[in-house]
Design an enzyme around this catalytic site. Structure first.
Site, short mmCIF file in Angstrom:
data_model
loop_
_atom_site.label_atom_id
_atom_site.label_comp_id
_atom_site.label_asym_id
_atom_site.label_seq_id
_atom_site.Cartn_x
_atom_site.Cartn_y
_atom_site.Cartn_z
N HIS A 61 0.45 -0.86 7.23
CA HIS A 61 0.08 -0.18 5.98
C HIS A 61 -1.24 -0.67 5.40
O HIS A 61 -1.58 -0.27 4.28
CB HIS A 61 1.18 -0.36 4.94
CG HIS A 61 2.35 0.54 5.14
ND1 HIS A 61 2.35 1.86 4.76
CD2 HIS A 61 3.57 0.31 5.70
CE1 HIS A 61 3.53 2.40 5.05
NE2 HIS A 61 4.28 1.49 5.63
N LYS B 22 -1.34 4.12 -10.33
CA LYS B 22 -1.13 3.41 -9.08
C LYS B 22 -1.19 1.92 -9.34
O LYS B 22 -1.60 1.49 -10.43
CB LYS B 22 -2.16 3.81 -8.03
CG LYS B 22 -3.61 3.71 -8.49
CD LYS B 22 -4.58 4.20 -7.42
CE LYS B 22 -4.58 5.70 -7.32
NZ LYS B 22 -3.97 6.21 -6.09
N ARG B 23 -0.81 1.14 -8.37
CA ARG B 23 -0.86 -0.32 -8.50
C ARG B 23 -2.26 -0.77 -8.90
O ARG B 23 -3.25 -0.25 -8.40
CB ARG B 23 -0.46 -0.94 -7.15
CG ARG B 23 -0.45 -2.43 -7.08
CD ARG B 23 0.26 -2.87 -5.80
NE ARG B 23 -0.28 -2.24 -4.60
CZ ARG B 23 -1.23 -2.80 -3.83
NH1 ARG B 23 -1.75 -3.97 -4.15
NH2 ARG B 23 -1.65 -2.18 -2.75
N LYS C 25 -8.61 -0.35 -5.52
CA LYS C 25 -8.25 0.97 -6.03
C LYS C 25 -9.22 1.44 -7.12
O LYS C 25 -9.24 2.59 -7.50
CB LYS C 25 -6.81 0.99 -6.52
CG LYS C 25 -5.81 0.77 -5.37
CD LYS C 25 -4.38 0.78 -5.87
CE LYS C 25 -3.38 0.51 -4.75
NZ LYS C 25 -3.22 1.64 -3.82
N THR D 100 -0.05 8.04 -1.40
CA THR D 100 0.89 9.16 -1.53
C THR D 100 0.84 9.78 -2.92
O THR D 100 1.26 10.91 -3.11
CB THR D 100 2.34 8.71 -1.23
OG1 THR D 100 2.66 7.57 -2.03
CG2 THR D 100 2.50 8.37 0.24
N LYS E 28 1.45 13.76 -4.27
CA LYS E 28 2.33 14.18 -5.36
C LYS E 28 1.54 14.99 -6.39
O LYS E 28 2.02 16.01 -6.92
CB LYS E 28 2.95 12.96 -6.03
CG LYS E 28 3.88 12.17 -5.12
CD LYS E 28 4.12 10.76 -5.63
CE LYS E 28 4.76 9.91 -4.55
NZ LYS E 28 4.64 8.47 -4.78
#
Length: 810
Positions: free
Chosen positions: A355, A543-544, A549, A651, A655
């Site tokens: 991952h 998100k985390r 990110k 992901t 969504k």
């Protein structure tokens, strides 16, 4: 599942009475929820038994998905959808003067995961059950989950996530299926009568007790199992002798020491004890799971030599990689197989999903810790490593650098990704670009050695939760437009393409989105006392919290827009509501400071009358599945802005597109495949390419100070972090400032800033064209079926596991 309204009502009221000894009028909301959940579980139990019987009768190959996380969210709504009982339940509750919505809200989110890894695992379980694939989950029953996030004075504060306070109606404790897991001690080996005999002495025993949760397939009578293991003391709750003598602490010390294994997800590994506990957790659930699987397999009178023909074990990232030596231990020490035969079975059984391409996220354990805690497992890892290095030497004689890089034991560490690759028959990435980077960059040595093992399986999401459940208004609109076939076959969503330019359908979807935004605005007002404009652009990044990110890039865009509005309050921009949701790991200081920055900026912007409410910022605390189900259907913009090459797949992007948001994205992870599906006109791409990023990493040459010196906007923003612009100490955000300038901006935030601003200028222009915006939104919904986890699981089943769908009822 078909149950009449009368029967449902009778069963529900009886269940409420027998569980709580109260009438409906006397019962609390919590009582009513638990009775309803228990009833739905009871209804599913018959099919649960029939499913297991069908799998055994047909000799089906069983898949076991091992994951450190399963981010299930709330199960009531999802189980009502999948059993087909939602409508009758709503009608019964309405007659009783109660709303189903209120009971759904009474359910706590299961504290079993953190982010994408756990949510992916949950989506996969849903898809396996809905496709009739004999697939089950194996993990840990965390008592307190990750943590409950509170924002206090802008800072993240972590509290225990006590989700089991009132029990869990969905699970069944299976004490008779408990197994022992051993830690520490001394191991010695002898050969007697040509058989290996292993002696393990002075070890610590932990009892692993399984709790089974039904995973209900979508209207197909299939019910698979999620088995979560809880750590308990094997013999007694506490030392009664010590307690009687008044030594109360000693009496419970051992009990709590053992139970700590299944207390929290991801204990802080910045300390030695935290690292030790993490390794114990990983071996605990892997050993318990494999012991249970082997016992079940043998109960069917199967020959252990056929194990790999009937069982597939999939490890979700490196956390369960210790499954490789543990299965070898069981096959050799307990089943009496020789090494070569055991190794063949092990490698044919186990498959591995990688991952991440970030080297620091590829787990490794100090050899001393590993050897002390898992002495027999370490002996097996040593043997695997020696045999593998011998193979490497035969292929690459004297290439010590390559052999050292590929070895499982090297530089004082056990390298878990290397172990997973060597000990499995399949290694897959989770997006096309991710897999190619693994093959060409991060794992190139392994790909060159084992090219046949590597493959891609792009991630997916379950449309049943993220569309049918989360967005009922849009679900109804789609059903009215193209029927219901897409509910079972999400690729059928492409039929919506004939409506993307239809003014009537555009207006329907626009109103649904606006209604979802109004509902979210109400939640924001109630919880945070912030008034947001539903007609504004809802710009969402959930998100985390992590530097790669790049939530900070989003923040810099907001700061630039705010600076421009302060200079010209009449600036012609579409009002924006920026919505964040994220948790930072407790020991990740930089990420926690970014949360503080977002909240500090929000406090300043939201109370500034000069900008006339053209910007609002909301950080929604304690982001989790149930909150995501409220935010995602309301989003206009999906922020997918990670540094190119860093996000394996993502992901959240799937969504959000499924709910009609427009993606603003880098060419990273699954964003590339989303662009391939929707076309360049229906996504907004910006930023560096893969080639540019890798060129910088290989050859250097990036200098963040150049962007600081040459872009006045960036210079202003960066100085505002440390010059008193915010009413906090001058050093509060120095760590962010230093990361970008003193440490040369590892994730190229400053490099991508200008292009990102231009991307949002395009957003502003497109939103002024309602027909064009709705066409883009519908186009994204139509193409989202490609990213259903049903498609992903079908690819895993046929391409990796060799598993077949089974019809439970003939």
């Amino acid at each position: 599942m078909v149950i009449s309204k009368e029967k449902f009502k009778e069963d529900y009221l009886r269940k409420l009475m027998t569980m709580h000894a109260r009438s409906f009028e006397q019962a609390s909301v919590s009582d009513k929820y638990s009775a309803l959940g228990s009833l739905i579980r009871d209804y599913a139990a018959e099919n649960w038994v029939k499913t297991n019987e069908a799998y055994l009768k047909k000799g089906s190959k069983q898949v076991y998905y091992f994951s450190i996380e399963f981010l299930l969210g709330r199960l009531l709504g999802n189980n009502l959808v999948n059993t087909g009982l939602e409508q009758v339940c709503e009608e019964v509750l309405s007659e009783l003067g109660m709303s189903l919505k209120e009971l759904k809200a009474a359910e706590p989110d299961a504290g079993l995961g953190n982010g994408g890894l756990g949510r992916l695992a949950a989506c996969f379980l849903d898809s396996m059950a809905s496709l009739g694939i004999p697939g089950h989950g194996c993990g840990i029953r965390y008592k307190y989950g990750l943590f409950e996030q509170k924002i206090v004075n802008g800072y993240q504060v972590e509290l225990p996530e006590n989700w089991l306070r009132e029990g869990n109606v969905w699970e069944i404790r299976k004490a008779d299926k408990a197994v022992e897991v051993r830690f520490g001690g001394n191991v010695w080996v002898e050969r007697t009568d040509d058989k290996l005999k292993v002696h393990h002495e002075d070890y610590e025993t932990v009892l692993a007790v399984p709790y089974d949760t039904p995973i209900i397939g979508y209207k197909n009578d299939t019910v698979n199992t999620l088995r979560l293991w809880s750590a308990e003391a094997p013999n007694k709750d506490f030392d009664l002798t010590s307690f009687s003598r008044g030594d109360y602490m000693k009496a419970v010390e051992y009990k709590y020491s053992v139970e700590s294994i299944s207390q929290v997800l991801y204990p802080d590994d910045s300390y030695a004890e935290g690292r030790r506990l993490r390794l114990k957790q990983q071996y605990f659930f892997v050993s318990a799971g494999l012991q249970s699987i082997v016992k079940r397999f043998k109960s069917g009178n199967h020959d252990i030599r056929d194990f790999d023909e009937k069982v597939a074990v999939h490890i979700n990232d490196t956390h369960p990689a210790v499954a490789v030596p543990e299965l070898m231990r069981i096959l050799i020490d307990q089943e009496g197989l020789e090494w070569d035969e055991a190794w063949k079975i092990t490698t044919n059984t186990i498959s591995y999903t990688n991952h991440t391409i970030m080297s620091e996220a590829l787990e490794k354990w100090p050899i001393d810790l590993f050897k002390e805690l898992l002495p027999r497992i370490y002996m097996i890892v040593q043997e695997i490593n020696e045999r593998f290095c011998r193979e490497l030497w035969n292929r690459y004689p004297a290439d010590w650098g390559r052999i050292a890089a590929m070895a499982i034991l090297a530089d004082g560490y056990v390298k878990m990704a290397n172990l997973a690759i060597v000990g499995s028959h399949s290694v897959n990435g989770v997006a096309k670009i991710h897999t190619e980077i693994l093959k060409k960059q991060e794992l190139a040595n392994f790909y060159n050695f084992y090219p046949y093992k590597f493959n891609n399986k792009t991630n997916g999401i379950t449309h049943r939760r993220w569309l049918l459940k989360a967005n009922p208004g849009l679900t109804c609109a789609i059903r009215d437009a193209i029927g219901t076939a897409w509910m079972r076959h999400p690729s059928e969503l492409k039929k919506l393409l004939k409506f993307e330019n239809d003014p009537a359908f555009q207006e329907i979807t626009r109103k649904i989105k606006l209604d979802n935004k109004r509902q979210l605005a109400g939640i924001i007002k109630d919880k945070y006392n912030i008034t947001v404009n539903p007609e504004s652009i809802f710009d969402v990044q959930v998100k985390r919290m992590h530097a790669y990110k790049r939530q900070i890039l989003n923040v810099f865009h907001i700061m630039d827009l705010y600076n421009r509005l302060r200079e010209d309050p009449d600036l012609d921009v579409i009002p924006r509501t920026f919505i964040f949701g994220a948790k930072a790991a407790p020991g990740y200081y930089l990420a926690k400071q970014q949360i503080k920055l977002i909240n500090t900026l929000a406090e300043k912007v939201n109370h500034d009358p000069v900008i006339k409410d053209k910007i609002k910022i909301v950080f929604m605390e304690d982001y989790k599945v149930s909150l995501a189900e409220r935010i995602i259907p309301a989003a206009d913009i999906s922020e997918q802005i990670s540094t190119t090459t860093k996000e394996a797949s993502g992901t959240g992007n799937m969504k959000l597109m499924m709910n009609g948001a427009i993606t603003v994205a880098t060419l990273d992870g699954a964003n590339i495949e989303i662009r391939e599906e929707v076309g360049d006109d229906n996504i907004i791409i910006f930023g560096m390419t893969e080639r540019e990023v890798l060129e910088y990493y290989r050859n250097g040459g990036y200098n963040s100070m150049e962007f600081y010196n040459n872009d006045p906007r960036l210079k202003t923003i960066l100085e505002q972090l440390v010059n008193g612009f915010f009413r906090v100490g001058h050093v509060e955000f120095m760590s962010i400032y230093n990361a970008l300038l003193m440490h040369n901006d590892e994730y190229f935030v400053l490099k991508d800033f200008d292009d990102y601003i231009k991307a949002h200028q395009r957003v502003d222009q497109l939103y002024r064209q309602p027909a064009k915006w709705q066409q883009m939104s519908i186009n994204n919904i139509a193409h989202s079926g490609r990213f259903s986890s049903d498609r992903t699981i079908e690819e895993y089943a046929s391409g990796i596991w060799g598993a077949q769908s089974i019809m439970v009822k003939e």
